[in-house]
Design a protein around this motif. Structure first.
Motif, short mmCIF file in Angstrom:
data_model
loop_
_atom_site.label_atom_id
_atom_site.label_comp_id
_atom_site.label_asym_id
_atom_site.label_seq_id
_atom_site.Cartn_x
_atom_site.Cartn_y
_atom_site.Cartn_z
N LYS A 35 6.40 -6.98 -3.16
CA LYS A 35 5.24 -7.02 -3.99
C LYS A 35 3.94 -7.57 -3.36
CE LYS A 35 7.69 -6.80 -8.50
NZ LYS A 35 7.95 -7.87 -9.74
N ARG A 36 4.40 -8.62 -2.36
CA ARG A 36 3.07 -9.24 -1.64
C ARG A 36 2.50 -8.45 -0.71
NH1 ARG A 36 7.80 -11.54 0.71
NH2 ARG A 36 8.27 -11.00 2.88
N ASP A 37 2.99 -7.03 -0.42
CA ASP A 37 2.31 -6.11 0.35
C ASP A 37 1.27 -5.35 -0.32
OD1 ASP A 37 4.00 -6.91 2.46
OD2 ASP A 37 5.40 -5.58 1.77
N PHE A 38 1.42 -5.25 -1.64
CA PHE A 38 0.28 -4.62 -2.62
C PHE A 38 -1.21 -4.91 -2.37
CE2 PHE A 38 3.62 -3.90 -6.08
CZ PHE A 38 4.48 -3.08 -5.39
N ARG A 39 -1.91 -3.89 -2.22
CA ARG A 39 -3.50 -3.98 -2.17
C ARG A 39 -4.01 -2.98 -3.18
NH1 ARG A 39 -5.44 -2.22 3.35
NH2 ARG A 39 -4.60 -4.42 4.10
N ASP A 40 -5.24 -3.06 -3.52
CA ASP A 40 -5.99 -2.21 -4.52
C ASP A 40 -6.33 -0.73 -3.87
OD1 ASP A 40 -6.47 -4.32 -6.06
OD2 ASP A 40 -8.42 -4.94 -5.15
N SER A 41 -6.24 -0.46 -2.70
CA SER A 41 -6.34 0.88 -2.24
C SER A 41 -5.41 0.91 -0.77
CB SER A 41 -7.78 1.14 -1.93
OG SER A 41 -8.34 0.47 -0.85
N GLY A 42 -5.41 2.38 -0.18
CA GLY A 42 -4.59 2.37 1.00
C GLY A 42 -3.60 3.41 0.74
N PHE A 43 -2.45 3.28 1.47
CA PHE A 43 -1.57 4.39 1.28
C PHE A 43 -0.45 4.23 0.05
CE2 PHE A 43 2.41 6.69 2.33
CZ PHE A 43 1.86 7.63 3.24
N GLY A 44 -0.37 5.08 -0.86
CA GLY A 44 0.26 5.15 -2.23
C GLY A 44 1.73 4.50 -1.59
N CYS A 45 2.14 3.93 -3.00
CA CYS A 45 3.70 3.50 -2.79
C CYS A 45 4.07 3.19 -4.20
CB CYS A 45 3.85 2.19 -1.93
SG CYS A 45 3.12 0.71 -2.70
N ILE A 46 5.49 3.45 -4.19
CA ILE A 46 6.15 2.81 -5.38
C ILE A 46 7.24 1.98 -5.11
CG2 ILE A 46 7.82 3.79 -7.12
CD1 ILE A 46 6.60 6.58 -7.17
N HIS A 47 7.32 0.84 -5.71
CA HIS A 47 8.40 -0.24 -5.69
C HIS A 47 9.46 0.16 -6.68
CE1 HIS A 47 9.82 -4.26 -6.36
NE2 HIS A 47 9.63 -4.31 -5.14
N TYR A 48 10.68 -0.10 -6.61
CA TYR A 48 11.70 0.13 -7.29
C TYR A 48 11.53 -0.36 -8.75
CZ TYR A 48 14.20 -4.30 -7.53
OH TYR A 48 14.64 -5.48 -7.62
N GLY A 49 11.11 -1.54 -8.79
CA GLY A 49 10.88 -2.09 -10.27
C GLY A 49 10.00 -1.20 -11.16
N GLN A 50 9.13 -0.80 -10.46
CA GLN A 50 8.02 0.10 -11.28
C GLN A 50 8.56 1.34 -11.87
OE1 GLN A 50 5.18 0.68 -8.15
NE2 GLN A 50 4.14 -1.13 -8.69
N ILE A 51 9.56 1.77 -11.39
CA ILE A 51 10.39 3.08 -11.81
C ILE A 51 10.75 2.87 -13.48
CG2 ILE A 51 11.99 5.04 -11.73
CD1 ILE A 51 11.94 4.19 -8.72
N TYR A 52 10.98 1.69 -13.65
CA TYR A 52 11.72 1.64 -14.96
C TYR A 52 10.50 0.72 -15.97
CZ TYR A 52 14.26 -2.05 -12.58
OH TYR A 52 14.62 -3.11 -11.49
N THR A 53 9.52 0.14 -15.25
CA THR A 53 8.49 -0.44 -16.21
C THR A 53 7.26 0.26 -16.16
OG1 THR A 53 7.76 -1.78 -14.03
CG2 THR A 53 9.47 -2.80 -15.46
N TYR A 54 7.14 1.18 -15.39
CA TYR A 54 5.62 1.77 -15.33
C TYR A 54 5.68 3.15 -15.48
CZ TYR A 54 0.89 3.05 -13.84
OH TYR A 54 -0.48 3.58 -13.70
N TYR A 55 6.41 3.90 -14.35
CA TYR A 55 6.53 5.44 -14.28
C TYR A 55 7.51 6.11 -15.36
CZ TYR A 55 4.19 4.44 -10.05
OH TYR A 55 3.37 4.18 -8.92
N GLY A 56 6.88 7.23 -15.73
CA GLY A 56 7.98 8.37 -16.71
C GLY A 56 8.88 9.11 -15.65
N LEU A 57 9.04 10.46 -15.96
CA LEU A 57 9.78 11.32 -15.44
C LEU A 57 9.35 11.82 -14.43
CD1 LEU A 57 11.44 12.85 -18.52
CD2 LEU A 57 12.54 11.59 -16.63
N PHE A 58 7.80 11.87 -14.29
CA PHE A 58 7.18 12.52 -13.15
C PHE A 58 5.93 11.93 -12.98
CE2 PHE A 58 9.26 15.52 -15.98
CZ PHE A 58 8.35 15.73 -17.11
N ALA A 59 5.26 11.78 -11.80
CA ALA A 59 3.94 11.20 -11.34
C ALA A 59 3.31 11.86 -10.48
CB ALA A 59 4.21 9.90 -11.15
N ASP A 60 1.89 11.90 -10.43
CA ASP A 60 1.21 12.58 -9.40
C ASP A 60 0.40 11.30 -8.68
OD1 ASP A 60 -0.85 12.43 -11.22
OD2 ASP A 60 -0.82 14.63 -11.59
N HIS A 61 0.17 10.11 -9.19
CA HIS A 61 -0.36 9.12 -8.52
C HIS A 61 0.52 7.96 -8.65
CE1 HIS A 61 -1.55 8.94 -12.86
NE2 HIS A 61 -1.78 7.65 -12.53
#
Length: 427
Positions: A35-61
């Motif tokens: 999480k300390r690697d996150f920034r406001d812009s740059g190369f898109g990434c998904i952290h495993y914890g976000q899959i069950y706290t933020y994302y749904g079944l599909f995503a494009d951003h």
């Protein structure tokens, strides 16, 4: 169902082949994103914890980004890949999947897997939700406090693999169900917000904004104001407690240690709430052969590990807990239990910021030494009276969505599992 029936009759009249995920694709483990690697812009990434706290079944951003230089050495998901969380504190979230539909590749963290395949990505994502998948997943879960499933295990899970036109029609039907459910929920939320506004204005004699989120922010503001003092004694949490303890977890290899009559609290049940019952129980034998121990009613319980770290609850019944809970038995000659609950709720972000690791885990020492402002008991009770009324208006009403939404969800699950059930092709 006539369209799907026609497609099945055309493309697979003799049944649908069931294959392992390993036969139709490959699993690639993510790596090295904190999480300390996150920034406001740059190369898109998904952290495993976000899959069950933020994302749904599909995503494009993506929600988060990392430095492009760091991304060069990280595993990447491409359009059509599934991104799968393979670690969680609860069984439901293990193997939750999100289909990546964005045009650009994204970096994937450790404790997540990429599933690369040549099927319809939404179809495969729906398959991961199905009862067929969930029932197979359970036998591959390892761990007690932290549950895991690895890529080799997931590769053994069977799913029906109909021809692509059939997959596409299934996706179209399930997408329409999801859309109808979202529209219904939004409509009912709007009606609920109008009702809440009238009740809150009458109770607090204040002008509130129209949306529920604005009311919650106002509640947080008043709570912070009520719990901010200029001249008052400040002590540590341990100074107002009769007893501070944690609990334990019976061996998962002993089935007779579970499903007994002893309520057993885990951190996923803690969410700034009152615990009237627990989602899990253990037996007397499990209690005797583990570090789990009874605590009386009206303790303040702080989650120390996982996604709920630093969240708090109060138990209205005697119960036992696992080792991830810090249980505070309050000396009620010094502090009101609900006052301590509201104080720690208000301090959630500050307490969580003391955490360590990717999930911001805290420990009992940090909870014990955390400061609390302590006005006289009479003032504590006055503050509690105000905050409890406000809490009831904002939280109880906002969570009470009509049964129609629950019925629609059950209808969606029924059709999802029906659509993903096929006669298996005879070998």
């Amino acid at each position: 169902m006539s369209r799907i029936d026609d497609l099945i009759a055309e493309y697979c009249p003799d049944g649908v082949k069931h294959q392992t995920l390993g036969e139709i694709g490959e699993f690639i483990r993510g790596n090295g994103i904190q999480k300390r690697d996150f920034r406001d812009s740059g190369f898109g990434c998904i952290h495993y914890g976000q899959i069950y706290t933020y994302y749904g079944l599909f995503a494009d951003h993506t929600k988060s980004f990392i430095d492009p230089n760091l991304a060069e050495k990280r595993k990447k998901a491409y359009k059509g890949d599934l991104v799968i969380a393979t670690t969680s504190e609860n069984e439901e979230d293990v193997c939750k999947a999100c289909a990546w539909l964005g045009e650009e590749p994204i970096a994937i963290s450790g404790d997540a897997y990429i599933f690369r395949h040549h099927q319809n990505p939404k179809y495969i994502s729906y398959c991961f939700q199905s009862e067929l998948f969930q029932s197979q997943k359970k036998k591959y879960i390892t761990g007690t406090k932290v549950l895991r499933v690895n890529g080799d295990a997931m590769a053994k899970i069977h799913v029906p693999v109909p021809p692509l036109p059939v997959q596409e029609e299934i996706v179209r039907i399930l997408d329409s169900f999801s859309s109808l459910e979202a529209e219904l929920e939004a409509e009912l939320e709007a009606e609920l917000e109008a009702e809440l506004e009238a009740e809150l204005e009458a109770e607090l004699e204040a002008e509130l904004e129209a949306e529920l989120e604005a009311r919650r922010k106002q509640y947080a503001y008043y709570r912070n104001e009520l719990l901010t003092f200029e001249r008052v004694v400040t002590v540590c949490i341990q100074d107002i407690c009769i007893r501070i303890c944690s609990g334990g977890t019976p061996s998962s290899k002993r089935h007779d240690y579970y499903d007994g009559n002893v309520p057993w609290l885990r951190t996923q049940d803690i969410d700034f709430n009152v615990i009237n019952q627990t989602s899990a129980t253990i037996s007397d034998e499990g209690l005797r052969n583990s570090a789990a121990q009874w605590i009386p009613a009206n303790c303040v319980i702080v989650a120390m590990y996982g996604a709920t770290a630093a969240k708090v609850a109060v138990n209205s019944i005697p119960l036992t807990t696992n080792q991830a809970c810090c249980n505070l038995q309050i000396d009620e000659t010094k502090a009101d239990v609900r006052y301590v609950f509201h104080w720690l709720s208000n301090e959630y972000e500050h307490l969580k910021a003391l955490g360590e690791g990717s999930q911001s885990n805290i420990n009992a020492k940090k909870v014990k030494s955390y400061p609390i402002s302590l006005p006289p008991l009479e003032e504590q009770r006055r503050i509690v009276s105000i905050l409890d009324r406000f809490d009831k208006l904002t939280n109880d009403l906002s969570s009470g969505l009509p049964a129609e939404i629950e019925a629609r969800r059950k209808q969606y699950e029924y059709y999802r599992d029906r659509l993903l059930s096929f006669d298996e092709l005879a070998v």
